[in-house]
Design a protein around this motif. Structure first.
Motif, mmCIF file in Angstrom:
data_model
loop_
_atom_site.group_PDB
_atom_site.id
_atom_site.type_symbol
_atom_site.label_atom_id
_atom_site.label_comp_id
_atom_site.label_asym_id
_atom_site.label_seq_id
_atom_site.Cartn_x
_atom_site.Cartn_y
_atom_site.Cartn_z
ATOM 1 N N ASN A 234 0.829 -1.207 0.000
ATOM 2 C CA ASN A 234 0.000 0.000 0.000
ATOM 3 C C ASN A 234 0.866 1.261 0.000
ATOM 4 O OD1 ASN A 234 -2.267 -1.541 -0.122
ATOM 5 N ND2 ASN A 234 -2.592 -1.587 2.080
ATOM 6 N N GLU A 235 1.973 1.195 0.743
ATOM 7 C CA GLU A 235 2.885 2.353 0.761
ATOM 8 C C GLU A 235 3.526 2.555 -0.617
ATOM 9 O OE1 GLU A 235 4.140 2.102 5.474
ATOM 10 O OE2 GLU A 235 5.586 1.488 3.959
ATOM 11 N N PHE A 236 3.864 1.434 -1.263
ATOM 12 C CA PHE A 236 4.464 1.492 -2.599
ATOM 13 C C PHE A 236 3.477 2.113 -3.602
ATOM 14 C CE2 PHE A 236 4.995 -0.731 -6.719
ATOM 15 C CZ PHE A 236 6.261 -0.290 -7.056
ATOM 16 N N ILE A 237 2.219 1.688 -3.526
ATOM 17 C CA ILE A 237 1.195 2.229 -4.430
ATOM 18 C C ILE A 237 0.980 3.724 -4.149
ATOM 19 C CG2 ILE A 237 -1.269 2.160 -5.029
ATOM 20 C CD1 ILE A 237 -1.171 -0.839 -4.418
ATOM 21 N N TYR A 238 0.943 4.058 -2.870
ATOM 22 C CA TYR A 238 0.720 5.453 -2.477
ATOM 23 C C TYR A 238 1.864 6.338 -2.989
ATOM 24 C CZ TYR A 238 -0.283 9.460 0.482
ATOM 25 O OH TYR A 238 -0.558 10.721 0.927
ATOM 26 N N ALA A 239 3.091 5.861 -2.808
ATOM 27 C CA ALA A 239 4.259 6.625 -3.274
ATOM 28 C C ALA A 239 4.194 6.821 -4.781
ATOM 29 C CB ALA A 239 5.544 5.905 -2.883
#
Ligand code: ATP
Length: 248
Positions: A234-239
């Motif tokens: 989720n952090e990767f997608i958000y970034a």
């Protein structure tokens, strides 16, 4: 079908791949995603034989690539097409000569057969009018197309693409993704694409594998990727979303 089983790789005391397994099916464009330095390229290189893993197996339609006999390994290599990052074209050869190169190196076809096949592949990627141009005279997107034509000229069963969108604008990226996906479907190729491009994930991710610090943390597809409860994904997608917003 490509099967990877428990692939591990360390450089010195740094473990880069910590036991990656997965299956990739013919006709699917499968993506390997993850942040910088998570082991995507090393995994791809292990799969195509450029790096020897410390342990694990890579099976191409049930043929063991790493421990099979040398003739079988050669036969499998012959069935692979690779689109390298940056296209890796020969600057001193024309578009047509670049595409013909694998035929010159690996087949004993006649001149006219090689010419016909190279032209056929260039036509498939929409470049039949650019055959005599030099790489320096064509755009980044066209170079990728030449790279794709060269990667499929030997009729591969397996296609590997390392960051096919690097250096391309979003619209050209989508076109290149679509081309890879169409060719994969048309010729029932088992295709693996390394990317961190969010558009690609949403457009062509029939199967997506997320790597994080050498571990496979999640597997799914473009429909399920936004519903995962894996924090790192989720952090990767958000970034990625933030990056896209910033690029607009
Ligand atoms: N030949 C090598 N010798 C030593 N370390 C290596 C070698 N190749 C890769 N590494 C290291 O392995 C780690 C994973 O590298 P890899 O190229 O697979 O990352 P990646 O996920 O493809 O990243 P990127 O998206 O930035 O290309 C990195 O820390 C890299 O420095």
């Amino acid at each position: 079908m490509i099967d990877i089983r428990n692939i591990t790789k360390s450089f010195g005391d740094r473990q880069v791949l910590a036991g990656i397994s997965g299956t990739f099916k013919p006709g699917d464009t499968s993506l390997i995603i993850g942040g910088s330095g998570t082991g995507k390229s090393v995994l791809l290189k292990c799969m195509i034989g450029l790096i020897k893993p410390d342990s694990g197996e890579v099976l191409y339609d049930n043929r063991n690539f790493l421990s099979g006999d040398i003739n079988e390994q050669k036969a499998i290599r012959r069935e692979m097409g690779v689109l390298f990052q940056g296209s890796a074209l020969f600057d001193s050869k024309t578009v047509l000569e670049n595409v013909r190169f694998p035929l010159d190196m690996l087949t004993d076809q006649s001149e006219s057969e090689k010419l016909d096949r190279a032209q056929e592949c260039l036509k498939r990627v929409g470049l039949d009018k650019a055959t005599d141009r030099m790489p320096s005279e064509i755009s980044g997107g066209m170079k990728k197309r030449v790279g794709i034509a060269r990667a499929i000229v030997l009729n591969p069963k397996y296609l590997f693409c390392d960051e096919p969108n690097s250096g391309l604008d979003p619209l050209t990226s989508i076109k290149i993704d679509q081309l890879i996906s169409e060719i994969t479907d048309e010729f029932k190729i088992t295709t693996i694409v390394i990317t961190h491009d969010m558009n690609s994930m949403m457009e062509i991710g029939e199967k997506i594998m997320f790597l994080y610090q050498g571990h496979k943390l999640w597997e799914g597809n473009s429909n399920t990727i936004t519903q995962s409860d894996v924090k790192e994904l989720n952090e990767f997608i958000y970034a990625n979303k933030l990056l896209r917003e910033a690029e607009k």
